[in-house]
Motif scaffolding. Structure first.
Motif, PDB file in Angstrom:
ATOM      1  N   PHE A  77       0.722  -1.250   0.107  1.00  0.00           N
ATOM      2  CA  PHE A  77      -0.160  -0.020   0.127  1.00  0.00           C
ATOM      3  C   PHE A  77       0.913   1.211  -0.065  1.00  0.00           C
ATOM      4  CE2 PHE A  77      -2.864  -3.340   0.509  1.00  0.00           C
ATOM      5  CZ  PHE A  77      -2.709  -3.678   1.786  1.00  0.00           C
ATOM      6  N   ASN A  78       1.984   1.100  -0.651  1.00  0.00           N
ATOM      7  CA  ASN A  78       2.942   2.266  -0.852  1.00  0.00           C
ATOM      8  C   ASN A  78       3.202   2.879   0.499  1.00  0.00           C
ATOM      9  OD1 ASN A  78       2.572   2.161  -3.740  1.00  0.00           O
ATOM     10  ND2 ASN A  78       0.735   2.948  -3.362  1.00  0.00           N
ATOM     11  N   LEU A  79       3.449   2.111   1.725  1.00  0.00           N
ATOM     12  CA  LEU A  79       4.063   2.648   2.878  1.00  0.00           C
ATOM     13  C   LEU A  79       5.537   2.343   2.928  1.00  0.00           C
ATOM     14  CD1 LEU A  79       1.176   1.946   5.374  1.00  0.00           C
ATOM     15  CD2 LEU A  79       1.857   4.220   4.205  1.00  0.00           C
ATOM     16  N   VAL A  80       6.216   1.508   2.004  1.00  0.00           N
ATOM     17  CA  VAL A  80       7.320   1.469   2.094  1.00  0.00           C
ATOM     18  C   VAL A  80       7.830   2.006   0.863  1.00  0.00           C
ATOM     19  CG1 VAL A  80       9.390  -0.704   2.037  1.00  0.00           C
ATOM     20  CG2 VAL A  80       7.053  -0.846   3.330  1.00  0.00           C
ATOM     21  N   PRO A  81       9.377   2.770   1.045  1.00  0.00           N
ATOM     22  CA  PRO A  81       9.917   3.321  -0.125  1.00  0.00           C
ATOM     23  C   PRO A  81      10.426   2.324  -1.021  1.00  0.00           C
ATOM     24  CG  PRO A  81      10.470   4.165   1.974  1.00  0.00           C
ATOM     25  CD  PRO A  81      10.072   3.114   2.445  1.00  0.00           C
ATOM     26  N   TYR A  82      10.646   2.809  -2.277  1.00  0.00           N
ATOM     27  CA  TYR A  82      10.988   1.853  -3.562  1.00  0.00           C
ATOM     28  C   TYR A  82      12.283   1.299  -3.218  1.00  0.00           C
ATOM     29  CZ  TYR A  82      13.118   0.471  -7.834  1.00  0.00           C
ATOM     30  OH  TYR A  82      13.730  -0.052  -8.711  1.00  0.00           O
ATOM     31  N   ASP A  83      13.405   1.679  -2.729  1.00  0.00           N
ATOM     32  CA  ASP A  83      14.619   1.228  -2.464  1.00  0.00           C
ATOM     33  C   ASP A  83      14.771   0.316  -1.338  1.00  0.00           C
ATOM     34  OD1 ASP A  83      16.631   3.763  -4.389  1.00  0.00           O
ATOM     35  OD2 ASP A  83      15.715   1.680  -5.082  1.00  0.00           O
ATOM     36  N   TRP A  84      13.746   0.044  -0.536  1.00  0.00           N
ATOM     37  CA  TRP A  84      14.056  -0.544   0.914  1.00  0.00           C
ATOM     38  C   TRP A  84      14.661  -1.718   0.750  1.00  0.00           C
ATOM     39  CZ3 TRP A  84      12.358  -5.102   3.208  1.00  0.00           C
ATOM     40  CH2 TRP A  84      12.457  -5.286   4.483  1.00  0.00           C
ATOM     41  N   GLY A  85      14.617  -2.582  -0.078  1.00  0.00           N
ATOM     42  CA  GLY A  85      15.283  -3.774  -0.058  1.00  0.00           C
ATOM     43  C   GLY A  85      14.662  -5.114  -0.495  1.00  0.00           C
ATOM     44  N   GLY A  86      15.145  -6.227   0.074  1.00  0.00           N
ATOM     45  CA  GLY A  86      14.446  -7.364  -0.347  1.00  0.00           C
ATOM     46  C   GLY A  86      15.010  -8.069  -1.775  1.00  0.00           C
ATOM     47  N   TYR A  87      16.166  -7.938  -2.001  1.00  0.00           N
ATOM     48  CA  TYR A  87      16.519  -8.330  -3.270  1.00  0.00           C
ATOM     49  C   TYR A  87      16.845  -9.855  -3.126  1.00  0.00           C
ATOM     50  CZ  TYR A  87      17.599  -3.323  -3.092  1.00  0.00           C
ATOM     51  OH  TYR A  87      17.605  -2.083  -3.023  1.00  0.00           O
ATOM     52  N   VAL A  88      16.730 -10.609  -4.258  1.00  0.00           N
ATOM     53  CA  VAL A  88      16.801 -11.994  -4.431  1.00  0.00           C
ATOM     54  C   VAL A  88      18.095 -12.222  -4.870  1.00  0.00           C
ATOM     55  CG1 VAL A  88      16.016 -12.297  -6.808  1.00  0.00           C
ATOM     56  CG2 VAL A  88      15.602 -13.961  -4.901  1.00  0.00           C
ATOM     57  N   TRP A  91      20.627 -14.461  -2.810  1.00  0.00           N
ATOM     58  CA  TRP A  91      20.189 -15.642  -2.774  1.00  0.00           C
ATOM     59  C   TRP A  91      20.539 -16.642  -3.860  1.00  0.00           C
ATOM     60  CZ3 TRP A  91      18.072 -17.330   1.826  1.00  0.00           C
ATOM     61  CH2 TRP A  91      17.903 -16.576   2.830  1.00  0.00           C
ATOM     62  N   ILE A  92      20.364 -16.013  -4.858  1.00  0.00           N
ATOM     63  CA  ILE A  92      20.470 -16.779  -6.370  1.00  0.00           C
ATOM     64  C   ILE A  92      21.998 -17.086  -6.689  1.00  0.00           C
ATOM     65  CG2 ILE A  92      20.291 -16.799  -8.816  1.00  0.00           C
ATOM     66  CD1 ILE A  92      17.249 -15.660  -8.488  1.00  0.00           C
ATOM     67  N   GLU A  93      22.846 -15.965  -6.201  1.00  0.00           N
ATOM     68  CA  GLU A  93      24.178 -15.984  -6.251  1.00  0.00           C
ATOM     69  C   GLU A  93      24.712 -17.348  -5.484  1.00  0.00           C
ATOM     70  OE1 GLU A  93      25.682 -11.623  -7.482  1.00  0.00           O
ATOM     71  OE2 GLU A  93      25.865 -12.283  -5.644  1.00  0.00           O
ATOM     72  N   ARG A 106      10.056 -19.638  -5.153  1.00  0.00           N
ATOM     73  CA  ARG A 106       8.526 -18.896  -5.045  1.00  0.00           C
ATOM     74  C   ARG A 106       8.938 -17.779  -4.062  1.00  0.00           C
ATOM     75  NH1 ARG A 106       7.171 -24.201  -4.904  1.00  0.00           N
ATOM     76  NH2 ARG A 106       5.230 -25.095  -6.174  1.00  0.00           N
ATOM     77  N   LEU A 107       8.696 -16.500  -4.794  1.00  0.00           N
ATOM     78  CA  LEU A 107       9.212 -15.236  -4.125  1.00  0.00           C
ATOM     79  C   LEU A 107       7.924 -14.122  -3.981  1.00  0.00           C
ATOM     80  CD1 LEU A 107      12.269 -14.536  -6.431  1.00  0.00           C
ATOM     81  CD2 LEU A 107      12.300 -15.743  -4.098  1.00  0.00           C
ATOM     82  N   LYS A 108       7.931 -13.530  -2.959  1.00  0.00           N
ATOM     83  CA  LYS A 108       6.857 -12.774  -2.688  1.00  0.00           C
ATOM     84  C   LYS A 108       7.434 -11.358  -2.132  1.00  0.00           C
ATOM     85  CE  LYS A 108       2.077 -12.297  -0.652  1.00  0.00           C
ATOM     86  NZ  LYS A 108       1.258 -12.819   0.060  1.00  0.00           N
ATOM     87  N   ARG A 109       6.923 -10.310  -2.906  1.00  0.00           N
ATOM     88  CA  ARG A 109       7.374  -8.975  -2.096  1.00  0.00           C
ATOM     89  C   ARG A 109       9.108  -8.928  -2.230  1.00  0.00           C
ATOM     90  NH1 ARG A 109       4.058  -9.306   2.104  1.00  0.00           N
ATOM     91  NH2 ARG A 109       1.870  -9.179   1.027  1.00  0.00           N
ATOM     92  N   MET A 110       9.449  -9.373  -3.530  1.00  0.00           N
ATOM     93  CA  MET A 110      11.145  -9.045  -3.454  1.00  0.00           C
ATOM     94  C   MET A 110      11.234  -8.352  -4.899  1.00  0.00           C
ATOM     95  SD  MET A 110      12.572 -12.515  -1.813  1.00  0.00           S
ATOM     96  CE  MET A 110      14.227 -11.802  -1.513  1.00  0.00           C
ATOM     97  N   VAL A 111      12.574  -7.942  -4.879  1.00  0.00           N
ATOM     98  CA  VAL A 111      13.190  -6.989  -5.861  1.00  0.00           C
ATOM     99  C   VAL A 111      13.898  -8.250  -6.783  1.00  0.00           C
ATOM    100  CG1 VAL A 111      14.682  -5.479  -6.839  1.00  0.00           C
ATOM    101  CG2 VAL A 111      13.085  -5.007  -4.795  1.00  0.00           C
ATOM    102  N   VAL A 112      13.527  -8.384  -8.002  1.00  0.00           N
ATOM    103  CA  VAL A 112      14.091  -9.421  -8.807  1.00  0.00           C
ATOM    104  C   VAL A 112      14.681  -8.584 -10.012  1.00  0.00           C
ATOM    105  CG1 VAL A 112      13.637 -11.555 -10.122  1.00  0.00           C
ATOM    106  CG2 VAL A 112      12.130 -10.986  -7.960  1.00  0.00           C
ATOM    107  N   SER A 113      15.848  -8.832 -10.327  1.00  0.00           N
ATOM    108  CA  SER A 113      16.317  -8.037 -11.433  1.00  0.00           C
ATOM    109  C   SER A 113      16.450  -9.089 -12.650  1.00  0.00           C
ATOM    110  CB  SER A 113      17.727  -7.543 -11.208  1.00  0.00           C
ATOM    111  OG  SER A 113      18.720  -8.672 -10.897  1.00  0.00           O
ATOM    112  N   ASP A 114      16.771  -8.503 -13.931  1.00  0.00           N
ATOM    113  CA  ASP A 114      16.832  -9.377 -15.040  1.00  0.00           C
ATOM    114  C   ASP A 114      18.018 -10.331 -14.964  1.00  0.00           C
ATOM    115  OD1 ASP A 114      15.546  -7.075 -17.661  1.00  0.00           O
ATOM    116  OD2 ASP A 114      14.632  -8.758 -16.385  1.00  0.00           O
ATOM    117  N   ASP A 115      19.173  -9.723 -14.363  1.00  0.00           N
ATOM    118  CA  ASP A 115      20.359 -10.340 -13.883  1.00  0.00           C
ATOM    119  C   ASP A 115      20.066 -11.751 -13.055  1.00  0.00           C
ATOM    120  OD1 ASP A 115      22.544  -7.553 -13.905  1.00  0.00           O
ATOM    121  OD2 ASP A 115      22.035  -9.025 -15.610  1.00  0.00           O
ATOM    122  N   SER A 116      19.390 -11.398 -12.433  1.00  0.00           N
ATOM    123  CA  SER A 116      18.983 -12.470 -11.301  1.00  0.00           C
ATOM    124  C   SER A 116      18.102 -13.577 -11.984  1.00  0.00           C
ATOM    125  CB  SER A 116      17.801 -12.088 -10.198  1.00  0.00           C
ATOM    126  OG  SER A 116      18.365 -11.097  -9.313  1.00  0.00           O
TER     127      SER A 116
END
Lengths: 572, 236
Positions: A77-88, A91-93, A106-116
């Protein structure tokens, strides 16, 4: 049990599927811990910052299936700023470097990059299942890598993610040799899709049972796909718009008759209501119907559709169905277990919204109801008491009154007694969200009666620290507590610091907690990460301890303060 | 790719513009803050947050229930309610109601406008949000009114902007009513601007438009703005 060889123990543990059971088993003795950890294949991590990937890999070398959750719930609900964290990525590395043969992620509310995604697709030969829920940070290029490199991919399930659409060609990246798909969901993609590639992919996927299309897939293509995949169990339509007098539509009507296996229906991201009759023949088989994105279907058409769906167990719908429509649901869908009513007009005047009457009708007609999410204009204590009496089986009860501090409009009293009745009657209640005018009293009831409560969401409620104290003292099984805009302060926060190590996390925003309170807590509890989110330069480095903290998120962890926190997140 | 997720974050430019329209005002007790529901609650959302004990008045910047967290509220802006008209729209609090942005956007993106065709017995409705170009829109209109006419011309850049009915040999000019109440020719403004300003569409018979149109010797030499201006003079 100590006299049994390890293999026997392992075999016994195989029957334990719930991760909680396996966690419990691992605590019995060191022998059981050892056997359990080598045989564990599925791991669930509810907070990616509670543990490190290295520790995970060390403990569970046989890991095949990993579930990770990142951002706190209020990030939705937009209460957490964009860059807060939660990078996958870390983990993948780490998993890629190890010998882990990962098959499911299975990931929920995480930041996933194309590189990941690229790394993921290249690192695990047997990778089968990728489920991304409410994630962000990637584009269709990442999807292309998954499609191209995961030779045995079975499930690609994208639910409500923010994905940048670079082109529709990612679908073409599935090689001709890929015939293993059982589940494909790209409904949240905004852009165009290569329709021919889609048709060919479906044609060579004989095991496909779940397919959810995005808006770019027109009705003609839907018809062709259904011809190829009559065994589908779960269908999400794309664009459901056509001229009902056309040949295409008539073909669709005939084709759908063959799709007797469809049990879940969703989509209708754009819809011509006059085309709905085509699906009436399969409605009787449906156990799950999601029309919460079908803004184009209104009142009477919705009702006409619902009348065909007597076996529904799960219904997600918009509030334009109205109280009258809910009465029809109540009389038609007696097997209903889960209902979600979303607002079609969150910021408008809401003429169409539902009220307490709709909910009462549902409670009378649907005694098996156990999960509810209900956005409404108003609610009364009397209605809640009635609902509590009619439906004692609630596991999840989430009520959202659009005006969050609205009292009972009939009596003008707070809704304490209504929610009190819910927690008293529903002894199995695990999740509760409150709204409406509420005093400390409701928290007293919750602390007293909600013995199984695991997650509580509170907004604009309570009068004093006592409210929060009632909950912390009373709810022994509490795992997640999220609070916004309540008058709870340091006294409540610091009253039982040990409690937080029994919980996953606590979120408090726009409350009365101060910097001093947070610092104190952090000092006393080293195994908690107490994070302050400070977005607006209101606090300088030498901020005064007496200053109120805008957003605080604390969680238990075994690995100390996280190293990827952005500037505006302070770990105390 | 990121802007979408931050567009509603506190303190951003977008929200500060919205804030101007939805400034916190102190209403008098009993004054309806908005007209939702038959029985108006005595304690509206704002009154409630002002009533509760939040310490001294100097802490007004941290009012519970404040709009758009991060804005510094001076006590003036909080008390200026007296002269302001009560908001007919619900005031926007960050993160309330708790609906995910994806869902909100999917529903907001629902802009149904009426389409009237001169001579047709009934009107139709189209959702403008689902098209991303004039071409797609008019193609759909063609499908809807298939028996009546066929679309003629291309809409990329300049070109004919007429709709042809080969059967009846009648031309239709696509026009729309904008938010100012003026009837405009479809196609002049960028698509996005068109969606935002279009209230309804009318396919006007060319013959009716002819009298109002400036004579055209070469389609490209005529500016459609002139045509639109003419139409506006004659319309209604």
């Amino acid at each position: 049990m100590n006299y049994f060889p390890d293999e026997v123990l392992e075999h016994v543990f195989d029957f334990l599927t719930s991760h909680r059971d396996r966690n419990a088993v691992s605590l019995v003795c060191s022998l059981w811990y050892r056997v359990e950890r080598f045989s564990r294949q599925r791991v669930f991590i509810g907070n990616c910052y509670a543990i490190s990937p290295e520790k995970l890999i060390t403990r569970f070398p046989g890991l095949k299936s990993l579930t990770l959750k990142g951002k706190p719930h209020f990030a939705d609900f937009n209460l957490v700023p964009y860059d807060w964290g939660g990078y996958v990525q870390p983990w993948i590395e780490a998993l890629a470097k190890s010998r882990i043969g990962l098959e499911e992620l299975r990931l929920k509310r995480m930041v996933v990059s194309d590189d990941s995604l690229e790394l993921l697709s290249r690192s695990f030969a047997n990778f089968k299942t990728l489920v991304l829920v409410s994630c962000e940070g990637f584009t269709t290029d990442g999807l292309a890598a998954i499609a191209a490199n995961c030779r045995f991919l079975r499930e690609l399930d994208l639910q409500e993610n923010e994905i940048d659409d670079h082109s529709g060609h990612w679908l073409s990246c599935f090689p001709d040799s890929c015939t293993s798909l059982t589940s494909l969901n790209f409904a949240c993609l905004k852009g165009e899709i290569n329709l021919a590639s889609l048709e060919r992919l479906v044609a060579r996927s004989p095991n496909l049972r779940s397919l959810r299309l995005n808006r770019a897939v027109p009705l003609e293509t839907l018809q062709k796909i259904l011809m190829r995949a009559p065994l589908l169990v779960d269908l999400g339509t794309g664009s459901y718009v056509h001229d009902p007098d056309s040949e295409t539509y008539n073909k669709l009507k005939t084709t759908i008759l063959k799709c007797k296996s469809i049990r879940n229906l969703s989509g209708f991201l754009e819809v011509a209501p006059r085309c709905l009759p085509a699906i009436f023949p399969i409605c009787l088989n449906l156990t799950s119907l999601n029309l919460s994105y079908a803004a184009g279907i209104h009142g009477s058409e919705l009702i006409k559709l619902i009348r065909h769906c007597a076996k529904l167990q799960r219904l997600w719908i918009l509030d334009c169905i109205g109280d009258k429509g809910l009465e029809v649901v109540a009389s038609t869908c007696n097997e209903l277990q889960e209902l979600r009513v979303f607002p079609s007009d969150p910021f408008g005047v809401g003429h169409d919204a539902v009220t307490e009457n709709g909910l009462v009708a549902i409670s009378i007609g649907c005694p098996k109801l156990h999960s509810l999410l209900y956005f409404c204009q108003q609610m009364t204590n009397a209605a809640l008491i009635t609902v509590a009496r009619n439906c004692p089986n609630f596991i999840r009860f989430r009520l959202c009154i659009l005006d969050p501090t609205r009292p009972d409009p009939v009596t003008m009293k707070p809704l304490d007694d209504g929610f009190g009745a819910i927690v008293q009657s529903c002894k199995l209640l695990r999740r509760l969200s409150l709204s409406g005018l509420l005093t400390d009293q409701v928290f007293l009831y919750i602390g007293m009666y909600a013995e199984q409560l695991e997650m509580l969401s509170v907004a604009f409620a309570g009068d004093s620290d006592k409210g929060m104290l009632y909950v912390l003292n009373g709810c022994k099984k509490l795992r997640k507590l999220e609070i916004r805009d309540c008058p709870f302060g340091n006294m409540a926060l610091l009253s039982d610091v040990g409690k937080y190590e029994t919980m996953r996390s606590l979120w408090m925003s726009s409350c009365e907690v101060t910097l001093w309170g947070c610092k104190t807590l952090a000092k006393v509890m080293p195994r908690l990460n107490v994070e302050i989110i400070n977005e607006h330069d209101q606090m300088e480095i030498c901020a005064e301890d007496g200053q109120r903290v805008e957003k605080m998120y604390l969680y238990r962890t075994l690995v100390g303060p996280r190293k990827d926190a952005p500037e505006f997140v302070w770990n105390l | 790719m990121q802007p979408d997720t931050t567009s509603e974050s506190p303190g951003s430019d977008v929200t500060s513009t919205v804030f101007k329209d939805t400034e916190l005002t102190l209403g008098l007790p009993g004054e309806a803050r908005f007209s939702g529901g038959k029985t108006c609650s005595k304690r509206g959302f704002i009154e409630t947050s002002m009533d509760l004990d939040l310490g001294d008045s100097s802490s007004s910047s941290h009012t519970r229930g404040k709009i758009l967290a991060g804005q510094d509220f001076s006590s003036e802006s909080l008390v200026s309610g007296a002269g302001k008209p009560s908001a007919t729209k619900r005031q926007e609090v960050v993160g309330w109601p708790p609906v995910r942005s994806l869902r909100k956007r999917a529903l907001e993106g629902c802009k149904y406008v009426k389409v009237a065709v001169d001579g047709a017995p009934y009107l139709r409705k189209v959702d403008l949000e689902i098209y991303n170009s004039y071409q797609k829109l008019l193609r759909t209109l063609e499908q809807m009114f298939m028996t009546c006419f066929a679309i003629h011309g291309n809409y990329v850049g300049e070109g004919e902007r007429k709709v042809m009915d080969p059967m009846k040999e009648m031309e239709y000019v696509p026009t729309y009513e904008d938010t100012d109440g003026d009837w405009m020719l479809v196609g002049d403004v960028p698509w996005k601007m068109f969606i935002e300003s279009c209230k309804r569409i009318r396919l006007m018979k060319s013959s009716e438009a002819v009298g109002t149109l400036a004579p055209r010797t070469h389609p490209r030499s005529c500016t459609y703005n002139e045509v639109a201006a003419d139409q506006q003079l004659k319309a209604r």
